[in-house]
Design an enzyme around this catalytic site. Structure first.
Site, PDB file in Angstrom:
ATOM      1  N   SER A  76       1.276  36.858  46.122  1.00 27.80           N
ATOM      2  CA  SER A  76       1.692  35.477  46.413  1.00 27.80           C
ATOM      3  C   SER A  76       0.568  34.770  47.155  1.00 27.80           C
ATOM      4  CB  SER A  76       2.938  35.467  47.298  1.00 27.80           C
ATOM      5  OG  SER A  76       3.189  34.144  47.768  1.00 27.80           O
ATOM      6  N   TYR A 131       6.648  38.024  54.937  1.00 24.61           N
ATOM      7  CA  TYR A 131       6.286  37.958  53.516  1.00 24.61           C
ATOM      8  C   TYR A 131       4.764  37.867  53.348  1.00 24.61           C
ATOM      9  CZ  TYR A 131       6.433  36.152  48.667  1.00 24.61           C
ATOM     10  OH  TYR A 131       6.260  35.956  47.323  1.00 24.61           O
ATOM     11  N   LYS A 139       2.491  40.651  51.357  1.00 24.45           N
ATOM     12  CA  LYS A 139       1.694  40.375  50.153  1.00 24.45           C
ATOM     13  C   LYS A 139       0.191  40.550  50.437  1.00 24.45           C
ATOM     14  CE  LYS A 139       4.967  39.306  47.101  1.00 24.45           C
ATOM     15  NZ  LYS A 139       5.275  40.167  45.943  1.00 24.45           N
TER      16      LYS A 139
HETATM   17  N1  LIG Z   1       8.913  32.178  42.551  1.00 22.68           N
HETATM   18  C1  LIG Z   1       7.864  31.934  43.304  1.00 22.68           C
HETATM   19  O1  LIG Z   1       7.600  30.789  43.716  1.00 22.68           O
HETATM   20  C2  LIG Z   1       6.925  33.055  43.673  1.00 22.68           C
HETATM   21  C3  LIG Z   1       5.719  32.712  44.292  1.00 22.68           C
HETATM   22  C4  LIG Z   1       4.825  33.722  44.645  1.00 22.68           C
HETATM   23  C5  LIG Z   1       5.128  35.050  44.371  1.00 22.68           C
HETATM   24  N2  LIG Z   1       6.320  35.351  43.765  1.00 22.68           N
HETATM   25  C6  LIG Z   1       6.585  36.773  43.512  1.00 22.68           C
HETATM   26  O2  LIG Z   1       6.959  36.952  42.160  1.00 22.68           O
HETATM   27  C7  LIG Z   1       7.843  38.068  42.043  1.00 22.68           C
HETATM   28  C8  LIG Z   1       9.080  37.676  41.245  1.00 22.68           C
HETATM   29  O3  LIG Z   1       9.681  36.571  41.868  1.00 22.68           O
HETATM   30  P1  LIG Z   1      10.701  35.615  41.074  1.00 22.68           P
HETATM   31  O4  LIG Z   1      10.612  34.299  41.729  1.00 22.68           O
HETATM   32  O5  LIG Z   1      10.479  35.713  39.590  1.00 22.68           O
HETATM   33  O6  LIG Z   1      12.112  36.300  41.463  1.00 22.68           O
HETATM   34  P2  LIG Z   1      13.558  36.248  40.742  1.00 22.68           P
HETATM   35  O7  LIG Z   1      13.645  35.065  39.829  1.00 22.68           O
HETATM   36  O8  LIG Z   1      14.547  36.373  41.853  1.00 22.68           O
HETATM   37  O9  LIG Z   1      13.592  37.575  39.868  1.00 22.68           O
HETATM   38  C9  LIG Z   1      13.463  38.803  40.520  1.00 22.68           C
HETATM   39  C10 LIG Z   1      13.664  39.943  39.537  1.00 22.68           C
HETATM   40  O10 LIG Z   1      13.460  41.170  40.255  1.00 22.68           O
HETATM   41  C11 LIG Z   1      14.612  41.998  40.139  1.00 22.68           C
HETATM   42  N3  LIG Z   1      14.793  42.789  41.348  1.00 22.68           N
HETATM   43  C12 LIG Z   1      15.169  42.368  42.580  1.00 22.68           C
HETATM   44  N4  LIG Z   1      15.300  43.401  43.407  1.00 22.68           N
HETATM   45  C13 LIG Z   1      15.006  44.520  42.690  1.00 22.68           C
HETATM   46  C14 LIG Z   1      14.992  45.908  43.000  1.00 22.68           C
HETATM   47  N5  LIG Z   1      15.291  46.360  44.217  1.00 22.68           N
HETATM   48  N6  LIG Z   1      14.648  46.768  42.016  1.00 22.68           N
HETATM   49  C15 LIG Z   1      14.336  46.326  40.771  1.00 22.68           C
HETATM   50  N7  LIG Z   1      14.348  45.035  40.429  1.00 22.68           N
HETATM   51  C16 LIG Z   1      14.678  44.136  41.381  1.00 22.68           C
HETATM   52  C17 LIG Z   1      15.744  41.009  39.897  1.00 22.68           C
HETATM   53  O11 LIG Z   1      16.841  41.596  39.207  1.00 22.68           O
HETATM   54  P3  LIG Z   1      18.038  42.387  39.940  1.00 22.68           P
HETATM   55  O12 LIG Z   1      18.432  41.561  41.132  1.00 22.68           O
HETATM   56  O13 LIG Z   1      19.060  42.476  38.877  1.00 22.68           O
HETATM   57  O14 LIG Z   1      17.464  43.733  40.312  1.00 22.68           O
HETATM   58  C18 LIG Z   1      15.063  39.994  38.974  1.00 22.68           C
HETATM   59  O15 LIG Z   1      15.044  40.483  37.650  1.00 22.68           O
HETATM   60  C19 LIG Z   1       8.122  38.552  43.480  1.00 22.68           C
HETATM   61  O16 LIG Z   1       7.265  39.621  43.787  1.00 22.68           O
HETATM   62  C20 LIG Z   1       7.747  37.325  44.323  1.00 22.68           C
HETATM   63  O17 LIG Z   1       7.357  37.683  45.634  1.00 22.68           O
HETATM   64  C21 LIG Z   1       7.219  34.384  43.407  1.00 22.68           C
END
Ligand SMILES: NC(=O)c1ccc[n+]([C@@H]2O[C@H](COP(=O)([O-])OP(=O)(O)OC[C@H]3O[C@@H](n4cnc5c(N)ncnc54)[C@H](OP(=O)(O)O)[C@@H]3O)[C@@H](O)[C@H]2O)c1
Length: 257
Positions: free
Chosen positions: A148, A161, A165
């Site tokens: 991130s 966080y 990261k």
């Molecule tokens: N969105 C942003 O703005 C952003 C920015 C920077 C970095 N990121 C990073 O991108 C990544 C994904 O974020 P996102 O925004 O796409 O999140 P999201 O939409 O909430 O999706 C998260 C996914 O991870 C799964 N997950 C959660 N806990 C888990 C566990 N314990 N074991 C296995 N799977 C798990 C969830 O499914 P289940 O709950 O069914 O397990 C879901 O499929 C993260 O590492 C986040 O830190 C996101």
């Protein structure tokens, strides 16, 4: 000279994507399949994984849904074993499951702080350990850790966080040295990406502030990260390892709401 666009093909590759049921992970899984890979999909909610698997099969690629909590080491072991048994090998790993909301350091306990650090780093470490052997046997592989921009921005309420990261980034750089030349390991630093995880915190005022802090003038979409994942997974990045690629619309400062 080789035809460079061919280097972006993932035909014949097999990928594991964690957190593949929603958001960035779902987009990465679909993009890897569009580029020619078969994909093992891991998250806790099987129905989400089945939906993504169906979409991948409709593209003519193979997909398996492997319900898995990445905090459970035995589940990670089964994920790798099932991928090799059912899809033949593993050559790409996307460590995407992770994340955390904002924290107030006056209230967050040391246990919760430590848990945030661990959950953003340890499953990725374990999965890299577990795929390194199979990747070497397959002739090589590529790992992409989803970090991130919080790893490098200084901002209020992101001590847990951001530290987690930043740890993932430095682990990426060091493990790339350990596992070269057979396994390339890189990370991507997304900026604000429109997913369910972000929607939990997004107010109109915060969104406007994020857009103001983003030179490209918009939030990112999951496909923006998926495109970078396909590049880093592909032979086009065969000489790239241990690097952190920011995909953040040019953001260099935190959003000031
Ligand atoms: N969105 C942003 O703005 C952003 C920015 C920077 C970095 N990121 C990073 O991108 C990544 C994904 O974020 P996102 O925004 O796409 O999140 P999201 O939409 O909430 O999706 C998260 C996914 O991870 C799964 N997950 C959660 N806990 C888990 C566990 N314990 N074991 C296995 N799977 C798990 C969830 O499914 P289940 O709950 O069914 O397990 C879901 O499929 C993260 O590492 C986040 O830190 C996101």
């Amino acid at each position: 000279m080789q035809h460079v666009p061919d280097l972006f093909s993932l035909a014949g590759q097999v990928a594991i994507v964690t957190g593949a049921g929603k958001g960035i992970g779902r987009a990465c899984a679909l993009a890897l399949a569009q580029a020619g890979a078969d994909v093992a999909l891991a998250a806790r909610t099987e129905a989400d994984l089945e939906e993504v698997a169906q979409a991948i099969r409709a593209l003519g690629r193979r997909a398996i849904a492997v319900p898995c909590d990445v905090n459970d080491e035995q589940a990670l072991e089964r994920l790798v074993q099932r991928t090799v048994a059912e899809l033949g090998k593993v050559t790409v790993l996307v460590n995407n499951a992770g994340g955390a909301g904002p924290n107030d350091p006056r209230r967050m306990s040391a246990d919760d702080f430590g848990a945030t650090l661990a959950w953003n780093v340890v499953p990725a470490y374990l999965l890299i350990q577990k795929v390194a052997g199979p990747m070497r046997e397959a002739g090589g592989g590529a790992v992409i850790n989803i970090s991130s921009m919080a790893a490098r921005l200084a901002q209020k309420h992101f001590s847990a966080y951001g530290a987690a990261k930043a740890g993932l980034n430095q682990m990426t750089r060091n493990l790339a040295q350990d596992y070269a030349p057979h396994v390339r390991i890189n990370a991507i630093e997304p900026g604000a990406i429109r997913t369910e995880a972000l929607a939990r915190y997004l107010t109109p005022a915060l969104e406007a502030a994020m857009v103001r802090a983003t030179p490209m003038g918009a939030l990112g979409e999951p496909e923006d990260i998926a495109a970078a994942v396909v590049y880093l997974a592909s032979p086009a990045a065969r000489w790239v390892t241990g690097k952190i690629l920011a995909v953040d619309g040019g953001a260099e400062t935190p959003a000031a709401a």
